[in-house]
Write an enzyme that holds these catalytic residues in place. Structure first.
Site, PDB file in Angstrom:
ATOM      1  N   ASP A  27       0.913  -1.007  -0.111  1.00 33.69           N
ATOM      2  CA  ASP A  27      -0.175   0.086   0.128  1.00 33.69           C
ATOM      3  C   ASP A  27       1.038   1.269   0.019  1.00 33.69           C
ATOM      4  OD1 ASP A  27      -2.177   1.493   0.326  1.00 33.69           O
ATOM      5  OD2 ASP A  27      -2.121   1.761   2.690  1.00 33.69           O
ATOM      6  N   PHE A  28       0.473   2.472  -0.217  1.00 35.07           N
ATOM      7  CA  PHE A  28       1.157   3.655  -0.331  1.00 35.07           C
ATOM      8  C   PHE A  28       0.872   4.399   1.182  1.00 35.07           C
ATOM      9  CE2 PHE A  28       1.836   8.129  -1.475  1.00 35.07           C
ATOM     10  CZ  PHE A  28       3.478   7.674  -1.851  1.00 35.07           C
ATOM     11  N   ASP A  29      -0.146   4.939   1.153  1.00 30.88           N
ATOM     12  CA  ASP A  29      -0.183   5.860   2.164  1.00 30.88           C
ATOM     13  C   ASP A  29      -0.533   5.186   3.613  1.00 30.88           C
ATOM     14  OD1 ASP A  29      -1.331   8.501   1.303  1.00 30.88           O
ATOM     15  OD2 ASP A  29      -2.178   7.323  -0.062  1.00 30.88           O
ATOM     16  N   ASP A 217      -2.137  -0.843   5.929  1.00 24.53           N
ATOM     17  CA  ASP A 217      -2.439  -0.160   7.075  1.00 24.53           C
ATOM     18  C   ASP A 217      -3.912  -0.006   7.497  1.00 24.53           C
ATOM     19  OD1 ASP A 217      -2.619   1.951   5.002  1.00 24.53           O
ATOM     20  OD2 ASP A 217      -2.619   3.358   6.882  1.00 24.53           O
TER      21      ASP A 217
END
Length: 277
Positions: A27-29, A217
């Site tokens: 994932d990124f954020d 997350d």
């Protein structure tokens, strides 16, 4: 690293042994980028490029799987430069934006995606009225092309506004055949039929992977964790990594490994590069 159990530690060792046949999906954020109040300032962790470049020769492919538009995450992550570094190692970087509705890879470097969902424009016209009604008129509305995200983080009562808005936004979205993806003080409304679990399935199938790690997350990563569980039942080596924070804990009980935010994710990936068979 905080392994959830001795079994989880064994799963890490098994994945490390199969690293050359493994996909690392991130994932990124909140995973590669620290969470910030302004989504436009969510730049990738400064160490991420070097860590991914060191890991690349040890694995089959690296993928970034995000709810953000692909073009936006490419810019915020400096991912074209990361892709250049990975190309020198012979490893491909894949980017799946908007929960997999958009796709980019380091070989072709073109974003492929569908048209916006039919009901999204109507939903957007209705949105200001809903925000006013539920005392959230100043919520930040982020238009993503294929989706719209309502951020409450900047409001004085951020969590209260999130909780007030979730049900009415879900009702309005469903009236226009749209899906709702709640996250950390953000509610995203988007086209249905795609999620991060389906991206995991695509990665395994198209790359012929024998192992897969997914790090996330937030609630939008639950489907990816569920997909890993299904692949584990099919005999693949899997590892579910939770990038933990004080704001969201939905992934913690589902994870094999719990780490502290992007710093912890990169520490794990450094260790994997060292341990990879």
């Amino acid at each position: 690293m905080d392994f959830a159990s001795a079994r989880a530690e064994q799963k890490y060792a098994a994945l490390a042994a199969l690293a050359s046949q493994a996909v690392v999906a991130l994932d990124f954020d909140g995973t590669l980028s620290p969470i910030v109040e302004d989504p436009a300032q969510a730049h990738i962790h400064p160490d991420a490029g070097a860590v991914l470049t060191a890991l690349a020769p040890k694995v089959k492919a690296i993928a970034v799987v995000t709810g953000r538009p692909a073009r936006q995450v490419l810019a915020l992550g400096g991912l074209e430069e990361v892709a250049d570094a990975l190309a020198a190692t012979g490893t491909e970087l894949l980017v799946y934006g908007q929960y997999g509705n958009e796709h980019w890879n380091s070989s072709h470097r073109a974003i492929v995606g569908p048209r916006p969902p039919v009901g999204l424009a109507t939903f957007l016209r209705e949105l200001p009225r809903i925000l006013r009604k539920y005392d959230a008129a100043d919520a930040y509305v982020e238009e993503k092309g294929l989706a719209v995200a309502v951020h409450t983080r900047r409001l004085a009562d951020a969590q209260g506004a999130f909780e007030r808005l979730l049900a009415p936004l879900r009702t309005a979205a469903e009236a226009h055949d749209l899906a709702v993806e709640p996250g950390k003080q953000v509610i995203e409304v988007r086209s249905p039929g795609m999620d991060k679990g389906l991206v995991v399935d695509k990665l395994v199938d198209t790359l012929g992977a024998k192992a897969i790690l997914f790090a996330g997350d937030d609630l939008g990563d639950v489907e990816a964790f569920e997909a890993l569980t299904a692949w584990e039942n099919e005999g693949l080596s899997t590892l579910k990594v939770c990038s933990a924070s004080s704001e969201e804990s939905a992934l913690t009980p589902l994870a094999d490994v719990v780490v502290k935010g992007p710093d912890g994710v990169l520490e794990l990936l450094r260790q994997l590069a060292t341990d990879a068979g």
